[in-house]
Design an enzyme around this catalytic site. Sequence first.
Site, short mmCIF file in Angstrom:
data_model
loop_
_atom_site.label_atom_id
_atom_site.label_comp_id
_atom_site.label_asym_id
_atom_site.label_seq_id
_atom_site.Cartn_x
_atom_site.Cartn_y
_atom_site.Cartn_z
N HIS A 1 0.84 -1.19 0.00
CA HIS A 1 0.00 0.00 0.00
C HIS A 1 0.88 1.24 0.00
CE1 HIS A 1 0.54 1.50 4.17
NE2 HIS A 1 0.73 0.23 4.48
N CYS A 2 0.34 2.33 -0.54
CA CYS A 2 1.03 3.61 -0.47
C CYS A 2 0.21 4.51 0.46
CB CYS A 2 1.20 4.21 -1.86
SG CYS A 2 -0.34 4.48 -2.76
N ALA A 3 0.27 5.80 0.25
CA ALA A 3 -0.41 6.72 1.18
C ALA A 3 -1.93 6.61 1.11
CB ALA A 3 0.03 8.16 0.89
#
Length: 456
Positions: A26-28
């Site tokens: 996952h990213c932000a």
Amino acid sequence: MADYKATAQGILAHIGGAENVVNMSHCATRLRLNLRDASLADDEAVQNVEGVVNVINKAGQYQILIGTEVPHVYDEFETLVKGSEKSDLDESDSQGGSVISKVFAAISGIFAPLLPALAGSGILRGLLILSVQLGLIAENSGTYTILYAASMAVFYFLPVLLAFSSARRFGASPYISALIGAALLHPDFIALMGDTGNGAMSSFFGIPVVLMNYNSTVVPIILAIWAYSYLYKWLDKHIPETLKLVLVPLISLAIMVPLTVIVIGPIGVYSGEWIARIVNYLIERSGLLTGVLIGGGWSVLVSFGIHWAVNPIMINNISQVGYDYICPLTFACNFAVIGTAFGVWLKAKDKNLKNFAMTGVVTIALSAIIEPTLFGMLVKNKKLFLAQIIAGAVGGAYLGLMKVVTNAFVFGSVTTFPAFIESSANVINGIIGLGIATLVGAVLGFIFTDREDKLA
């Protein structure tokens, strides 16, 4: 309170189940999945899951936009996947995307876990610089040294952190990988260079070694751990279980540390330096054109989820030379979105649209997260999407022309503005450039909005 487990269960149920998940990160704002068979995923059903904002199947990844609560959903999702009959993910498996898409996927998986550390450290560094300039903290004081160490540790020890996250992405041992990165930063190894710096010579059993300073580097350790992942999988497969505890780390360190300092490291350092030089040369030659392209085009990259391909260049620039020209141009995009959303808020009569627009303004200003506004309002309205592209291009043109830089890798918001504190001229030009992006966005957003428009 959001039910993160229900969101994770809903997503998993509509993407073909745990057995269809090859890799996850996952990213932000996004849950990023690699699927064995993307055709098994029902985009519409996933998008209707409570907590999901949008679905983007681009760059070799099935990206599910959730927002800033994505870490909580990821934790529940990971538990569901790894707790199923499929006990672990096959990192080496692939859903058959192109080489470029696989590179993008790997980059996002490696750097996403480090974003909080990079962003927090960058803001602290900017505030420390401001405090020195205002005379609040003396540069030769213990207070300054302690805070400087806190703000710069993430960059100095970047090889160790990247080794750990790279290992998780490539399927190697994270802890042995971290040791490989740490060996490159050991004081005795650094002392071999003396005062000569990069390019000094030593030897390993008679083999010439070109010594490099690996602190704050990005490329060498990623290449090293990618290579190590093949060795680790071979060792894990062929060494008896009773001997793995000792032999796997012993052979790993004995082979990979020398191989890295003799071959992989110098290649990585020189390639990283050349990438930075090329990018900075292009900006120096035509800052105006670069500002237009990145300031206007950044939202397009974000909408496809491929902006991660550029982030390592910014991180490398800052870690190597202390500043970066590209990061301010991404600020222009974010402030253009703020301006466009504000223009919509001023013009629209529909209460839901006005509330959504103002929520976007506040969210981006405080957290730099543009995806909810981008997908929830701008992408659905071509005129508004064009408005923020134009605004970002105009603001980016000014920032590029004036050679505005940031001294830290951060996402563009009001709270991360301390990253511009390099000189008074840099701060002033940064304010002007972002003001232009915001103003143009607001004017165009107002013009391109019909009073009767509603939130789709």
